[in-house]
Design a protein around this motif. Structure first.
Motif, PDB file in Angstrom:
ATOM      1  N   LEU A 179       0.799  -1.228   0.000  1.00  0.00           N
ATOM      2  CA  LEU A 179       0.000   0.000   0.000  1.00  0.00           C
ATOM      3  C   LEU A 179       0.831   1.278   0.000  1.00  0.00           C
ATOM      4  O   LEU A 179       0.303   2.360  -0.207  1.00  0.00           O
ATOM      5  N   SER A 180       2.135   1.130   0.235  1.00  0.00           N
ATOM      6  CA  SER A 180       2.960   2.341   0.280  1.00  0.00           C
ATOM      7  C   SER A 180       3.813   2.520  -0.974  1.00  0.00           C
ATOM      8  O   SER A 180       4.420   3.564  -1.177  1.00  0.00           O
TER       9      SER A 180
ATOM     10  N   PHE B 220       0.054   4.554  -5.225  1.00  0.00           N
ATOM     11  CA  PHE B 220      -0.250   5.852  -5.847  1.00  0.00           C
ATOM     12  C   PHE B 220      -1.532   5.832  -6.675  1.00  0.00           C
ATOM     13  O   PHE B 220      -1.845   6.808  -7.347  1.00  0.00           O
ATOM     14  N   SER B 221      -2.247   4.730  -6.702  1.00  0.00           N
ATOM     15  CA  SER B 221      -3.455   4.675  -7.538  1.00  0.00           C
ATOM     16  C   SER B 221      -4.635   5.312  -6.818  1.00  0.00           C
ATOM     17  O   SER B 221      -4.754   5.219  -5.594  1.00  0.00           O
ATOM     18  N   THR B 222      -5.481   5.941  -7.599  1.00  0.00           N
ATOM     19  CA  THR B 222      -6.644   6.608  -7.001  1.00  0.00           C
ATOM     20  C   THR B 222      -7.949   5.970  -7.468  1.00  0.00           C
ATOM     21  O   THR B 222      -9.024   6.325  -6.999  1.00  0.00           O
ATOM     22  N   ASP B 223      -7.830   5.026  -8.419  1.00  0.00           N
ATOM     23  CA  ASP B 223      -9.056   4.487  -9.038  1.00  0.00           C
ATOM     24  C   ASP B 223      -9.463   3.110  -8.483  1.00  0.00           C
ATOM     25  O   ASP B 223     -10.228   2.402  -9.108  1.00  0.00           O
ATOM     26  N   ARG B 224      -8.965   2.739  -7.325  1.00  0.00           N
ATOM     27  CA  ARG B 224      -9.263   1.445  -6.686  1.00  0.00           C
ATOM     28  C   ARG B 224      -9.162   0.288  -7.706  1.00  0.00           C
ATOM     29  O   ARG B 224     -10.172  -0.294  -8.111  1.00  0.00           O
ATOM     30  N   PRO B 225      -7.945   0.000  -8.185  1.00  0.00           N
ATOM     31  CA  PRO B 225      -7.789  -1.066  -9.181  1.00  0.00           C
ATOM     32  C   PRO B 225      -8.299  -2.422  -8.687  1.00  0.00           C
ATOM     33  O   PRO B 225      -8.326  -2.670  -7.480  1.00  0.00           O
ATOM     34  N   VAL B 226      -8.691  -3.249  -9.642  1.00  0.00           N
ATOM     35  CA  VAL B 226      -9.253  -4.558  -9.307  1.00  0.00           C
ATOM     36  C   VAL B 226      -8.129  -5.605  -9.326  1.00  0.00           C
ATOM     37  O   VAL B 226      -7.348  -5.676 -10.275  1.00  0.00           O
ATOM     38  N   VAL B 227      -8.086  -6.389  -8.264  1.00  0.00           N
ATOM     39  CA  VAL B 227      -7.016  -7.388  -8.106  1.00  0.00           C
ATOM     40  C   VAL B 227      -7.651  -8.775  -7.984  1.00  0.00           C
ATOM     41  O   VAL B 227      -8.729  -8.920  -7.413  1.00  0.00           O
ATOM     42  N   ILE B 228      -6.962  -9.774  -8.526  1.00  0.00           N
ATOM     43  CA  ILE B 228      -7.385 -11.170  -8.310  1.00  0.00           C
ATOM     44  C   ILE B 228      -6.253 -11.873  -7.559  1.00  0.00           C
ATOM     45  O   ILE B 228      -5.075 -11.691  -7.883  1.00  0.00           O
ATOM     46  N   VAL B 229      -6.643 -12.634  -6.538  1.00  0.00           N
ATOM     47  CA  VAL B 229      -5.632 -13.313  -5.729  1.00  0.00           C
ATOM     48  C   VAL B 229      -5.522 -14.777  -6.171  1.00  0.00           C
ATOM     49  O   VAL B 229      -6.498 -15.531  -6.085  1.00  0.00           O
ATOM     50  N   TYR B 230      -4.367 -15.142  -6.686  1.00  0.00           N
ATOM     51  CA  TYR B 230      -4.073 -16.561  -6.915  1.00  0.00           C
ATOM     52  C   TYR B 230      -3.327 -17.006  -5.666  1.00  0.00           C
ATOM     53  O   TYR B 230      -2.769 -16.190  -4.948  1.00  0.00           O
ATOM     54  N   GLY B 231      -3.329 -18.252  -5.368  1.00  0.00           N
ATOM     55  CA  GLY B 231      -2.813 -18.706  -4.070  1.00  0.00           C
ATOM     56  C   GLY B 231      -1.334 -18.433  -3.823  1.00  0.00           C
ATOM     57  O   GLY B 231      -0.578 -18.111  -4.735  1.00  0.00           O
ATOM     58  N   VAL B 232      -0.973 -18.591  -2.557  1.00  0.00           N
ATOM     59  CA  VAL B 232       0.439 -18.570  -2.174  1.00  0.00           C
ATOM     60  C   VAL B 232       0.904 -20.039  -2.174  1.00  0.00           C
ATOM     61  O   VAL B 232       0.330 -20.871  -1.477  1.00  0.00           O
ATOM     62  N   ALA B 233       1.909 -20.334  -2.988  1.00  0.00           N
ATOM     63  CA  ALA B 233       2.386 -21.727  -3.080  1.00  0.00           C
ATOM     64  C   ALA B 233       3.189 -22.082  -1.824  1.00  0.00           C
ATOM     65  O   ALA B 233       4.016 -21.291  -1.381  1.00  0.00           O
TER      66      ALA B 233
END
Lengths: 386, 205
Positions: B60-61, B67-80
């Motif tokens: 987040l820092s 620095f994004s202001t448009d709340r980008p969309v993220v998809i979480v794939y697993g942690v191996a």
């Protein structure tokens, strides 16, 4: 442990479901035999195809092994004047390794590849701690390499396949795997060497799209069990020690026929008896040192009774101590005589496979595998006990 | 004198009985979620909190999310999980998602519920649901970034020698990556580490 004996009897009598029933009903297991119970139950459940239940049982065995690393003074002191049977059974190095081997198989059979790799790493730790006695367990080493390979851990797979090729002294058997991994790792010189080896015996690769692979875990025959060995020094000194029953071994060969074009299978086998014997031999010095201490302690005890209570009391004590001198012959009975890994490249689609197995303690037997569906680039796992 | 010795003996035996009975009693206590309770060199629940906090704060820092202001969309794939322990890494990704959502800076596509979402959408489109309330087709949002990671461990045991305790050193590292799905460029990557030593006795009663 009469119930454990009954369960083993049912297992080898062709009634594994009855064996599981007996083991499930056992509620109070003496602490000293708990590991043995979990190991036997794990294999019985595996034999029944109850892989998740087998995993739960063998994970308990694995946890128990970690707890058993602490040496109990009370048990050791007690066993010095009685017998080794009163101590907690901790398993031979080979048996401890095979707990992870069976867990690897179970996890692969339920397609939990990350967990299979965790067990592969646990197995590697044991192989590192006891390299000599466990050296000829080629099956477990091949399974470890496979676990790395499935998860695209190319470096781990490459190292393990290379070690295995060296141990087997067969440069052709795994050349295709090693060539492919060396290329992925950018080891161009090594890849070229393995390509040359591959060219000596060109494969007939399956046609019709990206091939998949059928992987069979063959568990054949009955593992040798420990039997008592004795050296008696007259009049009343008895050295006792366990040893493995020696059974004849003529190796294992597997011929495969299918309804589709195939490449010859990769077959890697472990003689369970050989590894078990090597593991016990590695502990022989410790066993004999403790046996000597026990014999000395018992003789001192008998003399002390003789001096304080007379010759008759001394003689009775000697007879009692002589009789209680029983070697610890506890071992994992439901293990097979041979563990064989068969990897068979197959074209995508449905296949019927016939495995003709000879040796491994079962003579010659044809095993018909019911329909197997192979998706492009994937592996299908099956466990077969005979 | 003999009386005093006898009394001492009785008190000693009573103390021993009380002590042994106390040892046999089941005791429980509630542990605060942020309390660090560590029994051995292995992975513990308090480790999860520590590594999640460190990585979320980095995510987040620093750009792009910082620095994004448009709340980008993220998809979480697993942690191996590449450790030598059976660790459920979905707990790590769940916590990362929760912390990022709480920051209000990103949105997430629900990957784990995809099949259920499809089933529900199919049901609503099947003719039984009022047309004014059923969801519209082709309105799902595509993710801009993909979050992936790997949890690794290295274990080192003290070499064999005469000793009464066995020492083990455990190293854990969680590496996270944020990949732009359009360009396949890794836009952010960071890792956090935990190193722990434990000593276990060789001999017990």
């Amino acid at each position: 442990m009469t119930k454990l004996r009954d369960a083993r009897h049912e297992f080898y009598g062709g009634h594994p479901e009855k064996a599981a029933e007996i083991l499930n009903e056992l509620k109070e297991i003496p602490k000293r035999d708990r590991l043995l119970f979990l190991m036997e139950k794990g294999v019985v459940l595996h034999r029944l195809g109850l892989y998740k239940e087998s995993i739960n049982t063998l994970l308990q065995a694995s946890l128990l092994m970690a707890e058993q690393e602490v040496i109990s003074i009370s048990q050791q002191a007690g066993s010095l004047v009685t017998t080794e049977w009163i101590t907690e059974y901790k398993g031979e190095y080979s048996e401890r390794l095979w707990i992870h081997t069976y867990l690897m198989m179970d996890y692969l059979l339920v397609n939990k590849f990350e967990d299979a790799l965790v067990e592969a790493k646990q197995a590697l730790k044991l192989l590192g701690e006891h390299p000599d006695p466990l050296e000829s367990d080629y099956f477990t080493r091949a399974l470890i390499a496979l676990c790395f390979d499935i998860l695209d851990e190319h470096n781990g797979a490459y190292i393990e396949y290379k070690k295995l090729a060296e141990l087997l002294d067969d440069e052709e058997l795994l050349a295709k795997d090693l060539h492919s991994l060396a290329r992925k790792l950018g080891l161009d010189d090594d890849a070229e060497e393995f390509r040359k080896v591959m060219m000596k015996k060109p494969d007939r690769l399956p046609s019709g799209g990206q091939p998949g692979e059928a992987v069979f875990f063959l568990e054949l025959g009955k593992a040798p069990v420990k039997i008592p060995g004795n050296i008696v020094l007259p009049p009343s000194i008895r050295f006792s020690f366990p040893r493995y029953d020696r059974s004849s071994d003529n190796g294992v060969s597997v011929k495969v026929s299918t309804d589709a074009g195939i490449a010859p299978p990769i077959t890697i086998a472990t003689d369970v008896g050989e590894v078990a014997r090597a593991s016990l031999k590695a502990r022989a010095a410790k066993i004999m040192a403790k046996e000597t201490a026990r014999v000395a302690a018992k003789e001192a005890l008998a003399r002390s009774v003789e001096e304080s209570s007379g010759e008759l009391a001394g003689a009775v004590t000697r007879i009692f101590l002589f009789i209680t001198e029983e070697p610890d012959t506890r071992s994992w009975h439901t293990l097979p005589k041979s563990l064989v890994l068969v990897r068979l490249p197959l074209a995508p689609g449905e296949h019927t496979i016939d495995l003709e197995v000879s040796g491994g303690g079962i003579g010659v037997e044809s095993i018909l595998i019911p329909e197997i569906y192979i998706k492009p680039g994937t592996r299908v796992f099956r466990a077969i006990r005979r | 004198m003999a009386d005093t010795m006898m009394k001492c003996f009785v008190y000693f035996m009573m103390a021993l009985i009380v002590a042994s009975m106390a040892g046999c009693t089941v005791t429980t206590r509630t542990v605060a979620p942020d309390e660090e309770v560590i029994y051995d060199e292995g992975y513990h629940f308090s480790d999860k909190k520590k590594i999640v906090n460190a990585l979320v704060s980095s995510l987040l820092s620093k750009p792009p999310l910082g620095f994004s202001t448009d709340r980008p969309v993220v998809i979480v794939y697993g942690v191996a999980n590449r450790t030598s322990e059976h660790i459920s890494t979905s707990g790590i990704t769940d916590d990362i998602r929760k912390e990022l959502l709480a920051s209000g800076r990103v949105r997430f596509v629900n990957k784990t519920q995809r099949d259920n979402i499809a089933e529900e959408v199919d049901y609503q489109q099947g003719g039984r649901v009022n047309t004014t309330t059923r969801v519209k087709l082709a309105q799902q949002v595509g993710a801009k970034y993909m979050l992936t990671g790997t949890l690794r461990s290295i274990e080192k045991k003290q070499p064999r020698q005469v000793r009464i305790k066995k020492r083990t050193l455990m190293y854990y590292s969680l590496n996270l990556e944020l990949t732009d799905l359009e360009t396949s460029l890794i836009e952010w990557a960071d890792s956090t580490e935990i190193i722990r030593e434990a000593a276990k006795p060789f001999i017990g009663w």
